[in-house]
Motif scaffolding. Sequence first.
Motif, PDB file in Angstrom:
ATOM      1  N   SER A 151     -46.780 -43.458  14.130  1.00  0.00           N
ATOM      2  CA  SER A 151     -45.810 -44.514  13.852  1.00  0.00           C
ATOM      3  C   SER A 151     -45.878 -45.637  14.891  1.00  0.00           C
ATOM      4  CB  SER A 151     -44.396 -43.927  13.737  1.00  0.00           C
ATOM      5  OG  SER A 151     -44.154 -43.036  14.784  1.00  0.00           O
ATOM      6  N   HIS A 152     -46.829 -45.528  15.812  1.00  0.00           N
ATOM      7  CA  HIS A 152     -47.079 -46.586  16.802  1.00  0.00           C
ATOM      8  C   HIS A 152     -45.854 -46.921  17.661  1.00  0.00           C
ATOM      9  CE1 HIS A 152     -50.926 -48.179  14.669  1.00  0.00           C
ATOM     10  NE2 HIS A 152     -50.888 -46.874  14.800  1.00  0.00           N
ATOM     11  N   VAL A 153     -45.102 -45.900  17.972  1.00  0.00           N
ATOM     12  CA  VAL A 153     -43.933 -46.088  18.818  1.00  0.00           C
ATOM     13  C   VAL A 153     -44.283 -45.763  20.276  1.00  0.00           C
ATOM     14  CG1 VAL A 153     -41.632 -45.136  19.288  1.00  0.00           C
ATOM     15  CG2 VAL A 153     -42.294 -45.693  16.951  1.00  0.00           C
TER      16      VAL A 153
ATOM     17  N   TYR B 163     -45.956 -55.209  21.942  1.00  0.00           N
ATOM     18  CA  TYR B 163     -46.000 -55.653  23.351  1.00  0.00           C
ATOM     19  C   TYR B 163     -47.425 -55.763  23.889  1.00  0.00           C
ATOM     20  CZ  TYR B 163     -41.207 -54.209  22.712  1.00  0.00           C
ATOM     21  OH  TYR B 163     -39.930 -54.072  22.226  1.00  0.00           O
TER      22      TYR B 163
ATOM     23  N   PRO C 269     -44.306 -43.659   7.837  1.00  0.00           N
ATOM     24  CA  PRO C 269     -44.988 -42.987   8.952  1.00  0.00           C
ATOM     25  C   PRO C 269     -43.997 -42.658  10.066  1.00  0.00           C
ATOM     26  CG  PRO C 269     -46.272 -44.860   8.213  1.00  0.00           C
ATOM     27  CD  PRO C 269     -44.952 -44.922   7.497  1.00  0.00           C
ATOM     28  N   ASP C 270     -43.841 -41.408  10.361  1.00  0.00           N
ATOM     29  CA  ASP C 270     -42.924 -40.987  11.416  1.00  0.00           C
ATOM     30  C   ASP C 270     -43.187 -39.536  11.755  1.00  0.00           C
ATOM     31  OD1 ASP C 270     -40.726 -40.851  13.189  1.00  0.00           O
ATOM     32  OD2 ASP C 270     -39.666 -42.333  11.972  1.00  0.00           O
ATOM     33  N   LYS C 271     -43.102 -39.237  13.038  1.00  0.00           N
ATOM     34  CA  LYS C 271     -43.287 -37.849  13.470  1.00  0.00           C
ATOM     35  C   LYS C 271     -41.979 -37.072  13.381  1.00  0.00           C
ATOM     36  CE  LYS C 271     -46.121 -35.884  16.056  1.00  0.00           C
ATOM     37  NZ  LYS C 271     -46.958 -34.708  15.808  1.00  0.00           N
ATOM     38  N   THR C 272     -40.881 -37.806  13.323  1.00  0.00           N
ATOM     39  CA  THR C 272     -39.586 -37.140  13.351  1.00  0.00           C
ATOM     40  C   THR C 272     -39.066 -36.973  11.924  1.00  0.00           C
ATOM     41  OG1 THR C 272     -39.262 -38.751  15.102  1.00  0.00           O
ATOM     42  CG2 THR C 272     -37.506 -37.186  14.747  1.00  0.00           C
TER      43      THR C 272
ATOM     44  N   ASP D 293     -36.338 -37.727  21.273  1.00  0.00           N
ATOM     45  CA  ASP D 293     -37.335 -36.805  20.759  1.00  0.00           C
ATOM     46  C   ASP D 293     -38.683 -37.007  21.466  1.00  0.00           C
ATOM     47  OD1 ASP D 293     -37.824 -34.805  18.702  1.00  0.00           O
ATOM     48  OD2 ASP D 293     -39.276 -36.266  17.955  1.00  0.00           O
TER      49      ASP D 293
ATOM     50  N   PRO E 237     -49.914 -52.247  26.516  1.00  0.00           N
ATOM     51  CA  PRO E 237     -48.861 -53.267  26.451  1.00  0.00           C
ATOM     52  C   PRO E 237     -48.800 -54.033  27.770  1.00  0.00           C
ATOM     53  CG  PRO E 237     -47.898 -51.076  26.634  1.00  0.00           C
ATOM     54  CD  PRO E 237     -49.376 -50.879  26.472  1.00  0.00           C
TER      55      PRO E 237
ATOM     56  N   VAL F  42     -30.837 -37.429  10.252  1.00  0.00           N
ATOM     57  CA  VAL F  42     -31.710 -38.146  11.176  1.00  0.00           C
ATOM     58  C   VAL F  42     -32.258 -37.198  12.222  1.00  0.00           C
ATOM     59  CG1 VAL F  42     -31.889 -40.016  12.852  1.00  0.00           C
ATOM     60  CG2 VAL F  42     -30.408 -40.272  10.893  1.00  0.00           C
ATOM     61  N   ALA F  43     -33.550 -37.316  12.464  1.00  0.00           N
ATOM     62  CA  ALA F  43     -34.211 -36.509  13.486  1.00  0.00           C
ATOM     63  C   ALA F  43     -33.877 -35.030  13.323  1.00  0.00           C
ATOM     64  CB  ALA F  43     -33.857 -37.002  14.878  1.00  0.00           C
TER      65      ALA F  43
ATOM     66  N   ASN G 253     -34.724 -50.630  13.848  1.00  0.00           N
ATOM     67  CA  ASN G 253     -34.325 -50.808  15.247  1.00  0.00           C
ATOM     68  C   ASN G 253     -35.364 -50.285  16.216  1.00  0.00           C
ATOM     69  OD1 ASN G 253     -31.978 -51.921  14.407  1.00  0.00           O
ATOM     70  ND2 ASN G 253     -30.723 -50.104  14.742  1.00  0.00           N
ATOM     71  N   GLN G 254     -36.184 -49.381  15.718  1.00  0.00           N
ATOM     72  CA  GLN G 254     -37.212 -48.831  16.589  1.00  0.00           C
ATOM     73  C   GLN G 254     -38.369 -49.812  16.696  1.00  0.00           C
ATOM     74  OE1 GLN G 254     -37.507 -45.715  18.485  1.00  0.00           O
ATOM     75  NE2 GLN G 254     -39.042 -47.133  19.247  1.00  0.00           N
ATOM     76  N   ARG G 255     -38.553 -50.356  17.890  1.00  0.00           N
ATOM     77  CA  ARG G 255     -39.692 -51.261  18.101  1.00  0.00           C
ATOM     78  C   ARG G 255     -40.982 -50.456  18.122  1.00  0.00           C
ATOM     79  NH1 ARG G 255     -36.874 -54.227  16.487  1.00  0.00           N
ATOM     80  NH2 ARG G 255     -35.691 -55.920  17.428  1.00  0.00           N
ATOM     81  N   ARG G 256     -42.105 -51.139  17.870  1.00  0.00           N
ATOM     82  CA  ARG G 256     -43.415 -50.494  17.933  1.00  0.00           C
ATOM     83  C   ARG G 256     -44.113 -50.937  19.210  1.00  0.00           C
ATOM     84  NH1 ARG G 256     -42.753 -46.986  13.502  1.00  0.00           N
ATOM     85  NH2 ARG G 256     -40.802 -47.891  12.890  1.00  0.00           N
ATOM     86  N   ILE G 257     -44.914 -50.063  19.762  1.00  0.00           N
ATOM     87  CA  ILE G 257     -45.525 -50.375  21.053  1.00  0.00           C
ATOM     88  C   ILE G 257     -46.522 -51.534  20.927  1.00  0.00           C
ATOM     89  CG2 ILE G 257     -47.490 -48.725  21.078  1.00  0.00           C
ATOM     90  CD1 ILE G 257     -44.984 -49.075  23.948  1.00  0.00           C
ATOM     91  N   GLN G 258     -47.120 -51.669  19.737  1.00  0.00           N
ATOM     92  CA  GLN G 258     -48.098 -52.762  19.616  1.00  0.00           C
ATOM     93  C   GLN G 258     -47.451 -54.151  19.636  1.00  0.00           C
ATOM     94  OE1 GLN G 258     -47.766 -50.661  16.812  1.00  0.00           O
ATOM     95  NE2 GLN G 258     -48.184 -51.812  14.949  1.00  0.00           N
TER      96      GLN G 258
ATOM     97  N   ALA H 145     -41.758 -47.485  23.068  1.00  0.00           N
ATOM     98  CA  ALA H 145     -41.056 -48.712  22.663  1.00  0.00           C
ATOM     99  C   ALA H 145     -39.562 -48.430  22.522  1.00  0.00           C
ATOM    100  CB  ALA H 145     -41.633 -49.220  21.349  1.00  0.00           C
ATOM    101  N   PRO H 146     -38.740 -49.429  22.790  1.00  0.00           N
ATOM    102  CA  PRO H 146     -37.290 -49.203  22.754  1.00  0.00           C
ATOM    103  C   PRO H 146     -36.733 -49.238  21.337  1.00  0.00           C
ATOM    104  CG  PRO H 146     -37.724 -51.494  23.231  1.00  0.00           C
ATOM    105  CD  PRO H 146     -39.074 -50.823  23.136  1.00  0.00           C
ATOM    106  N   ARG H 147     -35.513 -48.791  21.218  1.00  0.00           N
ATOM    107  CA  ARG H 147     -34.732 -49.037  20.013  1.00  0.00           C
ATOM    108  C   ARG H 147     -33.855 -50.241  20.313  1.00  0.00           C
ATOM    109  NH1 ARG H 147     -33.209 -45.906  16.232  1.00  0.00           N
ATOM    110  NH2 ARG H 147     -31.052 -46.492  16.577  1.00  0.00           N
ATOM    111  N   VAL H 148     -33.833 -51.177  19.405  1.00  0.00           N
ATOM    112  CA  VAL H 148     -33.069 -52.395  19.649  1.00  0.00           C
ATOM    113  C   VAL H 148     -32.085 -52.618  18.510  1.00  0.00           C
ATOM    114  CG1 VAL H 148     -33.213 -54.883  19.987  1.00  0.00           C
ATOM    115  CG2 VAL H 148     -34.970 -53.402  20.936  1.00  0.00           C
TER     116      VAL H 148
ATOM    117  N   PHE I  18     -32.393 -47.380  11.340  1.00  0.00           N
ATOM    118  CA  PHE I  18     -33.025 -46.575  12.383  1.00  0.00           C
ATOM    119  C   PHE I  18     -34.487 -46.978  12.551  1.00  0.00           C
ATOM    120  CE2 PHE I  18     -35.318 -42.739  13.704  1.00  0.00           C
ATOM    121  CZ  PHE I  18     -34.583 -42.348  14.802  1.00  0.00           C
TER     122      PHE I  18
END
Lengths: 404, 253
Positions: free
Chosen positions: B47-49, A399, A264-267, B205, B129, A291-292, A392-397, B248-251, A389
């Motif tokens: 993607s819940h980002v 938090y 799942p990704d928009k990019t 993006d 959040p 990428v992207a 490393n991308q955290r998900r908003i949920q 959400a950040p990239r870590v 990639f």
Amino acid sequence: MQSRRTSEIKEAIMKNWIQLQKTMREKISEKMIVSSPPSIFIGSYSYPKVSIGPLVSTFNEDTALFDHPEEWAGQSLEDIIKYRLSLIRGTNPTTVNIASNNDKLIETLQELTMAIKSTNIEVNFAKEPIFNFDEIKKNGVTDSDSIHYGLASKINDLKLPSGLIVDKKIEKAYYDKDLKAIEAVTKLYNEGIEISKLSKALSIGMIGIQKNRRIVPTKWSITAIDQILSSELIKKIKNFDSVNFYQVYNYSHLDNTYSIILIPDKTWCFEMHEAWIDNTGNVEIETDIEVAGRLRNYPKMGGSFFAARVAVSEYLVQNRKSAGIMVFREIQPQYLLPVGVWQIREGIRKAMRKGPRVFDSLEKALIYACSTMSVSKKEWISNSNLLRFVKNQRRIQDYFDKTQ
Amino acid sequence: MIKLMFTAKTKSPEEWKIINSAISTLVDEATFEATSEGISFRGMDPSHVALIDIFWPNTAFDSYQCDSELKFGVRISEFSKLIKRTDKKDELEVSITDQDVLRIRTSGSYKREYKMRLIESSSGSTPLPKLSFNSKLVLSLSAFDKILSDIEVVSEYVEIESFPERIEFLGKSDTGEAMVTMEPNSEGLEDIEVKEESKATYSLDYLLKIVKSVSSVGVTSAIEYSTKMPIRLEFRIANIGRIHFYLAPRVQD
């Protein structure tokens, strides 16, 4: 498909070849009525000097299948090689610049390319066609190269039957001398013209703005079409909603196994891995990533990358979805002779058409994707930038207030 | 007589345009919630980002009426298409008279009425959040757009690092690096508050899409974040209460 030994496959290829030679030798001569699928071949041996000519068969039946990759997925290696060997290649040296040629042969080949079905033509060779090993011997061959292996001879003359039925859509693009190549390719594709046909039309200089039309070696034209089409498809995908779950698609033919993971990704992210396994079990993995939506360097694996990219992007556009994509391709040593990037495109198309297995986590999707292959999950993902990639991308949920 | 379940009038269609355009950066289908207090939307991309949280209070409308709480689902592209047909000066009335249809009426040069079939609304609600922010800066939207575009030339993501008197935006890739520094006298920087120096990386993006979606009418954006934590953008737009965008950040592990 049950795995066969390399020696069995070799034997089958040789048996076919001996059989073929026998039947062909009875008919072959300098001047013959032959059948063309229709097909042409442009060799790139000393670019910008190229050699052009038709591919023809001494068989008088419908020869369309001899050069029709869209119909070849799932067939055996010896069958595919038999189709190739059945075709005799006419060669004629020329330069890529059409304007300076004004060549009758080019025009005839263009007309032949437009034919909607296999066609009987009259050929006049300089001498009796002989087996041409040169191109195989000269280069190490990969799937990115489309080579001709079979009989060949210099062609002096070529006559098409009168009243040849041509494809009206391609004919229209041919006469539209102001239509840019990219637009023409996209339009014809959307009108249902097959990719293998498009690359032939491009290679014999039939599409694009008049002054830009050139003769393009067959192997370059194939990748050019894959690259152009997938770029246009990716532009559309950017407007679509992401797939909702992790999906895995797979397919296997010609001792090549494919697993495609949609994330799942928009990019638009596209990563392809190729693992070549040799007779001793050694594995070499090659990886290319975009990428992207940005491809920084030309892919190391060459045309394979674009053949895979067009098959996946086509599927996503049909389903109006976007995704991050990982493609695993595993090549067993029984794949004795690379047959062309069509097998990647068509193999992945088959996988996508079969439909996905759906998973709720990337981990589960990866485990399933790798379960059909001999290279382990660990080996596959150690090269993956896409995974890094994605991970490393955290998900908003992550938090969300858990006490709410 | 038709009973109006919900009616909201605005002096122009611009607010709806902005809201649709902001939401469309994340999702194709949106479920709005209307109460007597106003209209709200909250949703994440697939993607819940990222997450968008919008609250549009009743006071921001020319007139507003909603007798009972209701949810309505729309396909954003359809809704946008209709709204885009209207003129800037048209007064707009959006109402729901039965379960399945959203009615859009405009009055201005002439009267126009659209009816749009609603789609199934999503059940459940998205939480927010829980965050505390150590760094805050207020930037004009045009400056923010420019900075992000500067970085995007070389990189797919931006690292934002804050110091007491300075904010740095940094992009890196195989091909090179880009850096933009904003200081109190830099054009477009309206405020900077750094409780604790912070550093975090975000996908360009997402940031560029949302900033561009509101930049036609938005004036400023308050940007808040902490080290390796999500960023929150607050867009200040006349006649719309709150548009919050969380990313959400990239870590790097």
